[in-house]
Design an enzyme around this catalytic site. Structure first.
Site, PDB file in Angstrom:
ATOM      1  N   THR A   1      37.973  34.192  47.732  1.00 53.55           N
ATOM      2  CA  THR A   1      37.682  32.833  47.250  1.00 53.55           C
ATOM      3  C   THR A   1      38.864  31.920  47.608  1.00 53.55           C
ATOM      4  O   THR A   1      39.856  32.377  48.175  1.00 53.55           O
ATOM      5  CB  THR A   1      37.439  32.854  45.731  1.00 53.55           C
ATOM      6  OG1 THR A   1      38.527  33.561  45.100  1.00 53.55           O
ATOM      7  CG2 THR A   1      36.137  33.557  45.400  1.00 53.55           C
TER       8      THR A   1
ATOM      9  N   LYS B   1      46.171  36.916  40.191  1.00 57.03           N
ATOM     10  CA  LYS B   1      45.184  36.085  40.898  1.00 57.03           C
ATOM     11  C   LYS B   1      45.859  34.861  41.522  1.00 57.03           C
ATOM     12  O   LYS B   1      46.622  34.161  40.858  1.00 57.03           O
ATOM     13  CB  LYS B   1      44.068  35.670  39.931  1.00 57.03           C
ATOM     14  CG  LYS B   1      42.936  34.950  40.638  1.00 57.03           C
ATOM     15  CD  LYS B   1      41.662  34.951  39.819  1.00 57.03           C
ATOM     16  CE  LYS B   1      40.538  34.205  40.526  1.00 57.03           C
ATOM     17  NZ  LYS B   1      40.198  34.760  41.839  1.00 57.03           N
TER      18      LYS B   1
ATOM     19  N   HIS C   1      41.670  35.524  33.918  1.00 54.08           N
ATOM     20  CA  HIS C   1      41.859  36.553  34.948  1.00 54.08           C
ATOM     21  C   HIS C   1      43.265  37.143  34.848  1.00 54.08           C
ATOM     22  O   HIS C   1      44.144  36.566  34.217  1.00 54.08           O
ATOM     23  CB  HIS C   1      41.671  35.969  36.359  1.00 54.08           C
ATOM     24  CG  HIS C   1      40.232  35.813  36.752  1.00 54.08           C
ATOM     25  ND1 HIS C   1      39.507  34.695  36.429  1.00 54.08           N
ATOM     26  CD2 HIS C   1      39.392  36.646  37.417  1.00 54.08           C
ATOM     27  CE1 HIS C   1      38.269  34.838  36.881  1.00 54.08           C
ATOM     28  NE2 HIS C   1      38.167  36.015  37.482  1.00 54.08           N
TER      29      HIS C   1
HETATM   30  N1  NAD Z   1      33.524  37.567  45.446  1.00 54.85           N
HETATM   31  C1  NAD Z   1      33.799  38.479  44.508  1.00 54.85           C
HETATM   32  O1  NAD Z   1      32.881  39.128  43.946  1.00 54.85           O
HETATM   33  C2  NAD Z   1      35.237  38.736  44.165  1.00 54.85           C
HETATM   34  C3  NAD Z   1      35.584  39.688  43.198  1.00 54.85           C
HETATM   35  C4  NAD Z   1      36.926  39.971  42.986  1.00 54.85           C
HETATM   36  C5  NAD Z   1      37.897  39.320  43.718  1.00 54.85           C
HETATM   37  N2  NAD Z   1      37.534  38.377  44.639  1.00 54.85           N
HETATM   38  C6  NAD Z   1      38.504  37.705  45.509  1.00 54.85           C
HETATM   39  O2  NAD Z   1      38.802  38.609  46.578  1.00 54.85           O
HETATM   40  C7  NAD Z   1      40.136  38.403  47.047  1.00 54.85           C
HETATM   41  C8  NAD Z   1      40.894  39.735  47.035  1.00 54.85           C
HETATM   42  O3  NAD Z   1      40.978  40.212  45.721  1.00 54.85           O
HETATM   43  P1  NAD Z   1      41.845  41.519  45.372  1.00 54.85           P
HETATM   44  O4  NAD Z   1      41.797  41.625  43.896  1.00 54.85           O
HETATM   45  O5  NAD Z   1      41.431  42.678  46.212  1.00 54.85           O
HETATM   46  O6  NAD Z   1      43.303  41.031  45.821  1.00 54.85           O
HETATM   47  P2  NAD Z   1      44.560  41.942  46.257  1.00 54.85           P
HETATM   48  O7  NAD Z   1      45.747  41.045  46.206  1.00 54.85           O
HETATM   49  O8  NAD Z   1      44.582  43.205  45.469  1.00 54.85           O
HETATM   50  O9  NAD Z   1      44.228  42.340  47.781  1.00 54.85           O
HETATM   51  C9  NAD Z   1      44.335  41.449  48.859  1.00 54.85           C
HETATM   52  C10 NAD Z   1      44.779  42.264  50.057  1.00 54.85           C
HETATM   53  O10 NAD Z   1      44.733  41.455  51.248  1.00 54.85           O
HETATM   54  C11 NAD Z   1      45.791  41.918  52.067  1.00 54.85           C
HETATM   55  N3  NAD Z   1      46.095  41.012  53.179  1.00 54.85           N
HETATM   56  C12 NAD Z   1      47.116  40.115  53.283  1.00 54.85           C
HETATM   57  N4  NAD Z   1      47.059  39.504  54.497  1.00 54.85           N
HETATM   58  C13 NAD Z   1      45.986  40.034  55.149  1.00 54.85           C
HETATM   59  C14 NAD Z   1      45.419  39.812  56.416  1.00 54.85           C
HETATM   60  N5  NAD Z   1      45.908  38.911  57.285  1.00 54.85           N
HETATM   61  N6  NAD Z   1      44.301  40.512  56.761  1.00 54.85           N
HETATM   62  C15 NAD Z   1      43.752  41.410  55.900  1.00 54.85           C
HETATM   63  N7  NAD Z   1      44.275  41.658  54.674  1.00 54.85           N
HETATM   64  C16 NAD Z   1      45.373  40.987  54.310  1.00 54.85           C
HETATM   65  C17 NAD Z   1      46.931  42.121  51.090  1.00 54.85           C
HETATM   66  O11 NAD Z   1      47.961  42.937  51.668  1.00 54.85           O
HETATM   67  C18 NAD Z   1      46.216  42.799  49.936  1.00 54.85           C
HETATM   68  O12 NAD Z   1      46.214  44.206  50.070  1.00 54.85           O
HETATM   69  C19 NAD Z   1      40.705  37.305  46.151  1.00 54.85           C
HETATM   70  O13 NAD Z   1      40.492  36.048  46.777  1.00 54.85           O
HETATM   71  C20 NAD Z   1      39.843  37.382  44.896  1.00 54.85           C
HETATM   72  O14 NAD Z   1      39.775  36.156  44.214  1.00 54.85           O
HETATM   73  C21 NAD Z   1      36.231  38.084  44.874  1.00 54.85           C
END
Ligand code: NAD
Length: 247
Positions: free
Chosen positions: A77, A140, A136
């Site tokens: 998001t 986040k 959250h």
């Molecule tokens: N749509 C949904 O249902 C939903 C549900 C939960 C979370 N989210 C969103 O999903 C996203 C991720 O959430 P999370 O809890 O896994 O976060 P997180 O911080 O645990 O994981 C994010 C990951 O992305 C990695 N990353 C950084 N740069 C990158 C790149 N260039 N390419 C690929 N990966 C890279 C990071 O190293 C990290 O491991 C957030 O934006 C969160 O708001 C959406």
């Protein structure tokens, strides 16, 4: 189904586990440390890609997946200000993308209930004011949550007297509140996976609609089901188009 995971954090790891349980194969895992491996050639080894990275990296990842023409689920998001340009890019290149602020069936049911209730409450807006809260975990990066923005925009769509949502942090008291603003109070606490509430308050009572996620499983399962649904389609979709709640 062969899946590429883009982003291997909390969500990426849970999606991997659910995808394996559903007999899918993970053929590519991209995270910050190997971001350079996100190439068109590598992506094309997958039937579908699932992106849960960061608001800072999602647009670059989207661009690569669109070039590779691999159907892409985007859970990240915090980038919806660019939605129209991504949609145009996706459609003009004949690629396939589905985005969603929340993939869980429970939250998508909540979205539907919210729209119905907002339509009803608009008739009583002289008596009830509407506000929102979201809670959250402290890690986040975006605020308010994408899910909260979807809920808020659906309310504004139904409410004649609300025209803009305003994010208010828990440590930033509500000031300059105009009646046409829909206030979203954002709280960051511990490891809370995601709580959203819509509150209708009047002089005499209060109505609350609340969704509380017990964990991330619902979000991750929804993303895998969305990938199964998207695999053989083309075009630009919202997750709302996948769930059919008609009775
Ligand atoms: N749509 C949904 O249902 C939903 C549900 C939960 C979370 N989210 C969103 O999903 C996203 C991720 O959430 P999370 O809890 O896994 O976060 P997180 O911080 O645990 O994981 C994010 C990951 O992305 C990695 N990353 C950084 N740069 C990158 C790149 N260039 N390419 C690929 N990966 C890279 C990071 O190293 C990290 O491991 C957030 O934006 C969160 O708001 C959406």
């Amino acid at each position: 189904m062969k899946i590429a995971l883009i982003g291997y954090g909390k969500m990426g790891k849970m999606i991997e586990s659910i995808a394996l349980d559903r007999n899918h194969e993970i053929v590519l895992v991209i995270d910050q440390a190997n971001a350079q491996d996100l190439t068109i050639e590598n992506l094309q080894k997958a039937d579908v890609a699932i992106e849960f990275s960061t608001p800072q990296t999602v647009l670059q990842n989207l661009e690569t997946a669109i070039k590779a023409k691999v159907p892409l689920i985007v859970g990240t998001t915090g980038w919806y200000g660019h939605l129209q340009e991504v949609k145009d890019n996706c459609i003009s290149t004949g690629s396939t993308v589905m985005y969603g602020s929340n993939f869980s069936v429970g939250v998508n049911i909540f979205f539907q209930i919210n729209q119905q209730v907002a339509k009803m409450m608009n008739k009583f807006s002289d008596q009830y004011d509407v506000g929102m809260e979201e809670i959250h975990h402290i890690h986040k990066l975006d605020s308010p949550s994408g899910t909260a923005i979807t809920i808020a925009e659906d309310i504004i769509h139904e409410f004649d007297h609300k025209n803009e949502w305003v994010d208010v942090k828990s440590d930033d008291p509500v000031t300059n509140h105009k009646p046409e603003h829909l206030i979203i109070e954002s709280y960051r606490e511990g490891e809370v996976p995601g709580t959203h509430a819509v509150i209708y308050d009047s002089d005499v009572d209060r109505i609350e609609l609340k969704h509380i996620a017990h964990g991330r499983q619902g979000f991750a399962l929804g993303a895998v089901i969305a990938a199964e649904w998207l695999k053989d389609k083309s075009g630009f979709y919202s997750v709302k188009e996948m769930y059919d709640f008609k009775a």
